[in-house]
Design an enzyme around this catalytic site. Sequence first.
Site, PDB file in Angstrom:
ATOM      1  N   HIS A  63      45.211  45.438  35.075  1.00  0.00           N
ATOM      2  CA  HIS A  63      43.806  45.777  34.862  1.00  0.00           C
ATOM      3  C   HIS A  63      42.924  44.589  35.256  1.00  0.00           C
ATOM      4  O   HIS A  63      43.120  43.471  34.811  1.00  0.00           O
ATOM      5  CB  HIS A  63      43.557  46.137  33.399  1.00  0.00           C
ATOM      6  N   ASP A  86      48.836  48.150  33.403  1.00  0.00           N
ATOM      7  CA  ASP A  86      47.488  48.340  32.871  1.00  0.00           C
ATOM      8  C   ASP A  86      47.581  49.131  31.581  1.00  0.00           C
ATOM      9  O   ASP A  86      48.277  50.149  31.510  1.00  0.00           O
ATOM     10  CB  ASP A  86      46.619  49.069  33.899  1.00  0.00           C
ATOM     11  N   SER A  99      37.358  50.633  35.753  1.00  0.00           N
ATOM     12  CA  SER A  99      37.366  50.464  34.292  1.00  0.00           C
ATOM     13  C   SER A  99      36.296  51.358  33.666  1.00  0.00           C
ATOM     14  O   SER A  99      36.292  52.574  33.873  1.00  0.00           O
ATOM     15  CB  SER A  99      37.163  48.993  33.950  1.00  0.00           C
TER      16      SER A  99
END
Length: 560
Positions: free
Chosen positions: A530, A500, A346
């Site tokens: 995600h 995601d 991320s």
Amino acid sequence: MNCRTEAGREVRPWARVPGTDRRCCPAPARSGPRLDHATRTVYPTGSKWTNSPPHRPPVPGTRGNPILFPLPLPHPGARPTTRGPRSERLSSGRCRVGRRVAAPPQRRREGAARQRDARAGTGVGRRRATSWGPSDLKKPFPLFPELPLTYSSLVNYTANLQQLACVASVGVGLWVFSNHFLTTDIPAAISHPLRLRVLNCILQLLITWGLIFEKLRICSMPQFVRFVHDLLPLKKHPDVVVKDLRFGTIPVKLYQPKAPASGLRPGIVFYHGGGGILGSLKTYHGICCNLCKKSDAVVLAVGYRMLPKHRFPVILTDCMVGTMHFLKSLDTYGVDPARVIVCGDSVGGSVATVLCQKFVDRSDLPKIRAQILIYSALQGLNFQSPSHQQNKNIPLLNHNLAFYCWCGYLDISPSWISTVLKGAHLPAEVWEKYRKWLSAENIPDKFKKRGYLPMSREPLNEAAYLETKITLDVVNSPLIADDEVVSRLPEACIVSCEYDILRDDSLLYKKRLEDLGVRVTWHHMEDGFHGVLTTADMSFFYFPCSSRILDAVAHFIKGL
């Protein structure tokens, strides 16, 4: 009669006390003695016998409640007088400054009785007690003046607060359950959809309570969520040695395999994700232990300061300081200088990408051997990509949370969200300049089949551009770095997830690296979402996709 001044204060002429041969100074018309409404005692204002402040008028119904209006104690040398009409005070033999005069026997007996009551805690004596006794609890309740404040009322009020907290918890829980658990879009391809539904509901419940506490000014939402998820105990891994260190003011965790090594090991610098509001060294403890064990490498997890107190560019600077300190002391930790890898998920993947680009020209540091980017955030310009349209409501990172992190870290007002979604926050020449890198034409067609609709951009909003142009900096959008820098980057391992919202960032960066001749190893998780990597060390919320990501990363490291 005229007044005279003595020692800087006004002294009024003495007046005769009716019925006696004594004289005392009468009180001025507007500056009378201070009245203690809790004890019904009069204190002289501004005299040398007391240090109490000027009289403060009581609120109707409070009767001088000690909790709402704590009254200061008089000076030990003060001699208070009892409250009453002026004629009564004068006739009782008490003057304004507290001087006793002769009083009739009946008055003396009444004064002695008041002193006995004061010693028993039921009346007023010459000196007030330094703490509140049982008689003070009979004052009205602070929130409800008409309710007497007793021990039983305090117990009942505490019980009422507990009941109110329970009702509020049930109400918030039902609201989150109805708005997220029942309505969340869980794709059929994701394994264990019920687990993801429950996990997302817990996350949204923590965020909702955090926003409530933020409105009440108790604490911020990020602080509350981090406090709760850090309460979980850390699991011990018998094959890994963990050390808590500090590089200056930067907290880090060092993970080393317990088994003896035949030579120098690879070194992995790991930056955790969370968008600047979630995640910590504790939540990624299990991931780093598994990565250390599976890859037989030394892992350094770098901590950094987060929202809401610290914004751009604090995350980047903290990670850079920790990384440079590690690179300069590789011999201490038994790390091979030719096999140093930066890794992150991320926002941590974004940090790894930026640091690789910044260390390209650093001849005083060991060269970075590879970069591992797990569903990374690599640009903050285009929010009309196919993945943003297809996965905007899929947990764990939905559209609202993604924009909350984006606005919070870059200190951009959330009121520009609608403008940014329409593409009106950047001028046409900027879109044309970066079209070859950001356009959906660079994304394979198989990723556009699930509900993608091309959108036309609206005219420029000048005010939005002035506030959001910080996203054009390459430290916030490493995807748009110059070709000269990108072409010199080390080889990369990129992991993307189908469900995601940031999937297309990985796809676009993969194509850019390949076009410039940089070697790329790509792993795409068809059932991934995600944040799935954080479930690798969870028991009930474990998803097999997280183990596949760790296995792919460990295999890539061993092949270097």
